[in-house]
Design an enzyme around this catalytic site. Structure first.
Site, PDB file in Angstrom:
ATOM      1  N   LYS A  17       0.857  -1.201   0.000  1.00 53.44           N
ATOM      2  CA  LYS A  17       0.000   0.000   0.000  1.00 53.44           C
ATOM      3  C   LYS A  17       0.888   1.244   0.000  1.00 53.44           C
ATOM      4  CE  LYS A  17      -3.473   2.844   0.725  1.00 53.44           C
ATOM      5  NZ  LYS A  17      -4.325   3.247  -0.413  1.00 53.44           N
ATOM      6  N   SER A  37     -12.363   6.120  -1.382  1.00 53.04           N
ATOM      7  CA  SER A  37     -11.668   7.300  -0.897  1.00 53.04           C
ATOM      8  C   SER A  37     -10.960   6.874   0.377  1.00 53.04           C
ATOM      9  CB  SER A  37     -12.635   8.455  -0.636  1.00 53.04           C
ATOM     10  OG  SER A  37     -11.887   9.584  -0.238  1.00 53.04           O
ATOM     11  N   GLY A  61      -7.947   7.299   1.438  1.00 54.06           N
ATOM     12  CA  GLY A  61      -7.223   8.373   2.125  1.00 54.06           C
ATOM     13  C   GLY A  61      -5.885   7.926   2.685  1.00 54.06           C
ATOM     14  N   LEU A  62      -5.222   7.035   1.933  1.00 53.05           N
ATOM     15  CA  LEU A  62      -3.849   6.640   2.264  1.00 53.05           C
ATOM     16  C   LEU A  62      -3.717   6.015   3.652  1.00 53.05           C
ATOM     17  CD1 LEU A  62      -1.651   9.486   0.737  1.00 53.05           C
ATOM     18  CD2 LEU A  62      -1.182   7.050   0.580  1.00 53.05           C
ATOM     19  N   ASN A  67       4.030   6.924  -6.419  1.00 52.12           N
ATOM     20  CA  ASN A  67       2.616   7.206  -6.686  1.00 52.12           C
ATOM     21  C   ASN A  67       2.426   8.713  -6.826  1.00 52.12           C
ATOM     22  OD1 ASN A  67      -0.115   7.419  -6.792  1.00 52.12           O
ATOM     23  ND2 ASN A  67      -0.547   6.271  -4.929  1.00 52.12           N
ATOM     24  N   CYS A 115      -2.481   9.914  -6.348  1.00 45.67           N
ATOM     25  CA  CYS A 115      -3.557   9.643  -5.374  1.00 45.67           C
ATOM     26  C   CYS A 115      -4.622  10.721  -5.516  1.00 45.67           C
ATOM     27  CB  CYS A 115      -3.043   9.630  -3.945  1.00 45.67           C
ATOM     28  SG  CYS A 115      -4.441   9.420  -2.798  1.00 45.67           S
ATOM     29  N   LYS A 170       3.445   5.520 -10.876  1.00 45.38           N
ATOM     30  CA  LYS A 170       2.010   5.224 -10.960  1.00 45.38           C
ATOM     31  C   LYS A 170       1.295   6.486 -11.415  1.00 45.38           C
ATOM     32  CE  LYS A 170      -1.733   2.693  -9.265  1.00 45.38           C
ATOM     33  NZ  LYS A 170      -1.891   1.889  -8.068  1.00 45.38           N
ATOM     34  N   THR A 172      -9.435  -3.942  -7.743  1.00 47.49           N
ATOM     35  CA  THR A 172     -10.832  -4.183  -7.347  1.00 47.49           C
ATOM     36  C   THR A 172     -11.171  -5.678  -7.293  1.00 47.49           C
ATOM     37  OG1 THR A 172     -11.510  -2.073  -8.315  1.00 47.49           O
ATOM     38  CG2 THR A 172     -13.241  -3.704  -7.986  1.00 47.49           C
TER      39      THR A 172
HETATM   40  O1  RRO Z   1      -5.494   5.695  -0.456  1.00 44.86           O
HETATM   41  C1  RRO Z   1      -6.238   6.099  -1.374  1.00 44.86           C
HETATM   42  O2  RRO Z   1      -7.276   6.748  -1.165  1.00 44.86           O
HETATM   43  C2  RRO Z   1      -5.897   5.876  -2.774  1.00 44.86           C
HETATM   44  C3  RRO Z   1      -4.621   6.040  -3.301  1.00 44.86           C
HETATM   45 BR1  RRO Z   1      -3.140   6.451  -2.266  1.00 44.86          BR
HETATM   46  C4  RRO Z   1      -4.428   5.892  -4.693  1.00 44.86           C
HETATM   47  O3  RRO Z   1      -3.328   6.040  -5.248  1.00 44.86           O
HETATM   48  N1  RRO Z   1      -5.504   5.600  -5.459  1.00 44.86           N
HETATM   49  C5  RRO Z   1      -6.726   5.410  -4.929  1.00 44.86           C
HETATM   50  O4  RRO Z   1      -7.689   5.135  -5.671  1.00 44.86           O
HETATM   51  N2  RRO Z   1      -6.909   5.566  -3.590  1.00 44.86           N
END
Ligand code: RRO
Length: 301
Positions: A28, A53, A55-56, A108, A111, A145, A253
């Site tokens: 992640k 969503s 949010g990392l 990445n 996001c 990414k 997914t």
């Molecule tokens: O963590 C997220 O909300 C998230 C990330 Br970092 C990303 O690169 N792509 C995404 O769909 N969600």
């Protein structure tokens, strides 16, 4: 392999990936500090795909650096994904993952879910600054990414930046940001953060992902491998990504929906489809998409 995102945050999830037939363990996306991410509900799935969503949500990069030696026992590449809130955070985390023994580091730049933080990869000047600075702090393979681009000129411009800054891979695509799925019964968005806006994935996005892969493939001319992502649920989906020029695929997914057994299923399906179509090697597939000639499908009076 798995896509950075679902089911790759916690140690038990990473171990399951190690035991699965995923070709790598992708982590992640990490931040400097641990995060619990956005408010729930922050994930929703239906038969067409998903919206998130998240949010990392992650354990903070230091924890993942500690886990890398343990994860190496599975004998497959370990690929951390880095998502700093500034260039210096990216540099710090990339250096740490290099030292910790990462095989590849995915940067990445896309996001979509951090409030007040636009995606770096939609700003080409900022992207150039980030890529050149990050390239100078590590000799490890760097994958980038990227978000979906909808204009050819944007795909061309980003491809140039990847070549100029000697990137080693392009992961295409991250989720389609700032989308909404509506529950018409409730008259309500299905997720809570950002007024219902989130990143779309799954079947919804496959044609967008394939279009990006195909253009980048033609721009990069085999000099930088493409890792396709966005709507891989089956061996045939993977095949489509290979035809458009991907050399590897990531699964998000569908992996969240099905769990780690998905990797062996997709491999079997892909092998069966390649035999059926009499391909002797995947190299006969990559980038070999045929385009329609003449008027076979044209509308004629
Ligand atoms: O963590 C997220 O909300 C998230 C990330 Br970092 C990303 O690169 N792509 C995404 O769909 N969600």
């Amino acid at each position: 392999m798995n896509a950075s995102g679902p089911l790759c945050t916690f140690e038990n999830e990473l171990e399951s990936l190690g035991q699965s037939e995923s070709g790598a363990i992708v982590l992640k996306s990490t931040t400097m500090e641990p995060r619990t991410g956005n408010e729930r509900p922050k994930y929703y799935e239906n038969e067409h795909g998903s919206i998130n969503s998240n949010g990392l949500e992650n354990l903070g990069y230091q924890k993942y650096c500690e886990l890398i030696p343990k994860l190496k026992q599975f004998g497959k590449p370990i690929i951390p994904s880095v998502c700093g809130f500034s260039l210096s955070e990216f540099e710090t985390m990339v250096k740490a993952f290099d030292k910790a023994g990462a095989d590849v580091i995915e940067i990445n730049l896309s996001c979509p879910n951090i409030i007040g933080k636009p995606q770096v990869a939609y700003d080409f000047e900022q992207s150039e600054k980030y890529l050149s600075a990050i390239r100078s702090v590590t000799d490890k393979p760097l994958w980038v990414k990227l978000p979906p681009y909808f204009e050819l000129i944007h795909r061309q411009e980003m491809a140039k930046l990847l070549l100029k800054n000697k990137m080693d891979g392009a992961t295409l695509i991250n989720s389609v940001g700032n989308s909404i799925i509506v529950d018409p019964e409730k008259g309500q968005a299905v997720i809570k953060p950002k007024q219902g806006l989130g990143g779309l994935g799954g079947h919804y996005v496959k044609p967008i992902a394939l279009g990006n892969v195909w253009t980048f493939y033609n721009e990069l001319k085999g000099k930088i491998p493409i890792i396709g992502a966005g709507g891989v649920y089956s061996g045939k989906d993977a095949f489509e990504f290979f035809l458009c020029g991907a050399e590897m695929v990531q699964i998000g997914t569908a992996y969240k929906h099905e769990g780690p057994g998905i990797f062996s299923r997709i491999k079997k399906e892909l092998d069966a489809f390649l035999s059926l179509k009499k391909y002797s090697s995947i190299n006969d597939v990559i980038g070999k998409l045929k385009v329609v000639e003449g008027e076979e499908y044209g509308f004629t009076a």
